[in-house]
Scaffold this motif. Structure first.
Motif, PDB file in Angstrom:
ATOM      1  N   ASP A  13      -7.726   3.408  -0.865  1.00 20.12           N
ATOM      2  CA  ASP A  13      -7.045   3.085   0.427  1.00 20.12           C
ATOM      3  C   ASP A  13      -5.678   4.124   0.645  1.00 20.12           C
ATOM      4  OD1 ASP A  13      -7.277   1.621   3.033  1.00 20.12           O
ATOM      5  OD2 ASP A  13      -5.006   1.436   2.353  1.00 20.12           O
ATOM      6  N   HIS A  14      -5.551   4.336   1.883  1.00 23.36           N
ATOM      7  CA  HIS A  14      -4.318   5.334   2.088  1.00 23.36           C
ATOM      8  C   HIS A  14      -3.110   4.796   1.672  1.00 23.36           C
ATOM      9  CE1 HIS A  14      -4.437   2.510   5.684  1.00 23.36           C
ATOM     10  NE2 HIS A  14      -3.236   3.184   6.363  1.00 23.36           N
ATOM     11  N   VAL A  15      -2.971   3.171   1.703  1.00 23.73           N
ATOM     12  CA  VAL A  15      -1.578   2.707   1.474  1.00 23.73           C
ATOM     13  C   VAL A  15      -1.351   2.654  -0.021  1.00 23.73           C
ATOM     14  CG1 VAL A  15      -0.197   0.694   1.730  1.00 23.73           C
ATOM     15  CG2 VAL A  15      -1.747   1.201   3.554  1.00 23.73           C
ATOM     16  N   GLU A  16      -2.649   3.043  -0.649  1.00 17.87           N
ATOM     17  CA  GLU A  16      -2.381   3.011  -2.192  1.00 17.87           C
ATOM     18  C   GLU A  16      -1.580   4.081  -2.738  1.00 17.87           C
ATOM     19  OE1 GLU A  16      -5.740   1.565  -4.897  1.00 17.87           O
ATOM     20  OE2 GLU A  16      -6.565   1.455  -2.746  1.00 17.87           O
ATOM     21  N   ILE A  17      -1.161   5.161  -1.891  1.00 20.43           N
ATOM     22  CA  ILE A  17      -0.242   6.196  -2.225  1.00 20.43           C
ATOM     23  C   ILE A  17       1.191   5.617  -2.838  1.00 20.43           C
ATOM     24  CG2 ILE A  17       0.837   6.636  -0.085  1.00 20.43           C
ATOM     25  CD1 ILE A  17      -0.506   9.535  -2.076  1.00 20.43           C
ATOM     26  N   VAL A  18       1.319   4.190  -2.330  1.00 20.39           N
ATOM     27  CA  VAL A  18       2.518   3.634  -2.437  1.00 20.39           C
ATOM     28  C   VAL A  18       2.690   3.452  -4.226  1.00 20.39           C
ATOM     29  CG1 VAL A  18       3.784   1.567  -2.492  1.00 20.39           C
ATOM     30  CG2 VAL A  18       2.821   2.292  -0.307  1.00 20.39           C
ATOM     31  N   ALA A  37       9.017   4.896   3.483  1.00 18.90           N
ATOM     32  CA  ALA A  37       8.923   3.714   3.197  1.00 18.90           C
ATOM     33  C   ALA A  37       9.030   3.322   1.560  1.00 18.90           C
ATOM     34  CB  ALA A  37       8.071   2.997   4.084  1.00 18.90           C
ATOM     35  N   ALA A  38       7.970   3.845   0.917  1.00 20.46           N
ATOM     36  CA  ALA A  38       8.008   3.706  -0.358  1.00 20.46           C
ATOM     37  C   ALA A  38       8.915   4.083  -1.132  1.00 20.46           C
ATOM     38  CB  ALA A  38       6.553   4.274  -0.940  1.00 20.46           C
ATOM     39  N   GLU A  39       9.494   5.354  -0.989  1.00 17.91           N
ATOM     40  CA  GLU A  39      10.690   5.954  -1.613  1.00 17.91           C
ATOM     41  C   GLU A  39      12.038   5.124  -1.312  1.00 17.91           C
ATOM     42  OE1 GLU A  39      10.746   9.863  -0.780  1.00 17.91           O
ATOM     43  OE2 GLU A  39       9.233  10.666  -1.688  1.00 17.91           O
TER      44      GLU A  39
END
Ligand code: NDP
Length: 313
Positions: free
Chosen positions: A296-301, A203-205
């Motif tokens: 947080d895991h979503v911070e990989i974005v 989703a991020a890419e």
């Protein structure tokens, strides 16, 4: 179903006198899980590595707090652990203050850590020395699910042991599923979280590329969430955490990195070629290195955004 309804009524009326339970590990998810156990009037003793957190919890909930793992499990019919890794649980077994020094013969031990199957089997063997039965019982549903008592619990081990522990599980779990032998709960959990991790990266890419093309991420998600590419990530995580730039810290990236690594290991052990799992595990390992242990895991974005030179907002 009827039994379950009666049980819930008894919890709420405060008349339920349940099995003596020990809960070890009051972290982001462990704390609300243990709070549900206490609220169900199940006699509860808690232990946490950083003692003041256990003392505060006890003060708030009326649970007893213990100074050592041995003291916490002494007299308990059910022992629940919820630590970062299976290795952390294994390391609590030995020594004069360790679990094995205090645990009751014949008690049931449920590890709610998102663990790894091989270490869960080793823990089960060690507990068997004391005639204690082990199930691996990782949970899904996040901190919000724990607070509502709406977690999914996936269980590996003897179904009869699950039945003994079930009244305690029902205080924080809604969907309780027996998955197979010891380690099966861990494996299902790891694969679930590998889905989550791949969804976040994809989703991020994809959204970073759309933003650079001039498409609003709100518009893109509006379309995707009415189309075949939607997921919990696109429907909830991105709108609530990324587009808002809120990035709340509820589930550490380091823990998701650990989970994807376990999924990749399960694929290796079962000789399933799994390049996507391995790549995702590697990318999360890089993200953990760059973003640190508390991210947080979503911070990989943010890592993908940095590589792309844009923000998904
Ligand atoms: P946290 O990092 O928030 O908390 C970890 C807990 O374990 C703390 O109580 C910590 O104690 C304790 N701890 C850490 N290392 C050790 C050790 N070596 N020995 C003894 N105690 C230790 O983790 P979470 O609560 O978020 O996660 C716990 C488990 O649940 C993990 O396996 C995770 O993958 C899983 N999980 C988490 C979810 C979430 O949304 N957070 C969702 C589903 C599963 P101290 O207070 O001293 O630091």
């Amino acid at each position: 179903m009827r039994t379950r309804v009666i049980m819930r009524e008894s919890y709420s009326s405060g008349n339920f006198s349940g099995m003596k339970t020990a809960f070890l590990g009051l972290g982001a998810i462990g704390r609300p899980m243990a709070a549900r156990v206490a609220a169900a009037k199940i006699p509860l003793t808690v232990w946490n590595r950083t003692a003041f957190r256990a003392a505060e919890f006890a003060e708030k909930t009326g649970a007893r707090h213990a100074a050592t793992p041995a003291e916490a499990v002494r007299g308990a019919e059910v022992v629940i652990t919820c630590l970062p890794t299976s290795h952390d649980v294994y390391d609590l077994l030995d020594g004069p203050d360790g679990i094995l020094a205090g645990i009751e013969r014949g008690s049931a031990f449920a590890d709610c850590t998102s663990g790894d199957p091989a270490t869960s089997r080793r823990i089960a063997e060690r507990l068997a020395e004391k005639n204690v039965s082990f199930i691996d019982a990782p949970v899904s549903g996040g901190v919000a699910g724990a607070e509502k008592g709406a977690l999914t619990i996936m269980v590996g081990g003897d179904p009869a042991v699950l039945d003994r522990v079930r009244p305690v599980f029902e205080s924080f779990g809604q969907k309780i599923v027996h998955c197979g032998e010891i380690g099966a709960g861990d494996a299902v959990k790891a694969v679930n979280n590998a889905f989550l991790a791949t969804h976040i990266l994809a989703a991020a890419e994809g959204l970073a590329a759309l933003v650079k093309m001039g498409v609003s991420p709100n518009v893109a998600l509006d379309v995707i969430n009415a189309s075949s590419g939607r997921s919990n990530t696109s429907m909830n995580l991105f709108p609530e955490r990324v587009l808002s730039r809120a990035f709340p810290r509820t589930f550490r990236l380091a823990l998701l990195e650990k989970d994807v690594g376990i999924a990749a290991e399960v694929a290796r052990e079962t000789r399933v070629p799994a390049p996507i799992l391995q790549l995702t595990a590697d990318l999360f390992r890089i993200g953990r290195g760059e973003l640190g242990e508390v991210a947080d895991h979503v911070e990989i974005v943010k890592m993908v955004e940095q590589w792309a030179g844009t923000e998904i907002a």
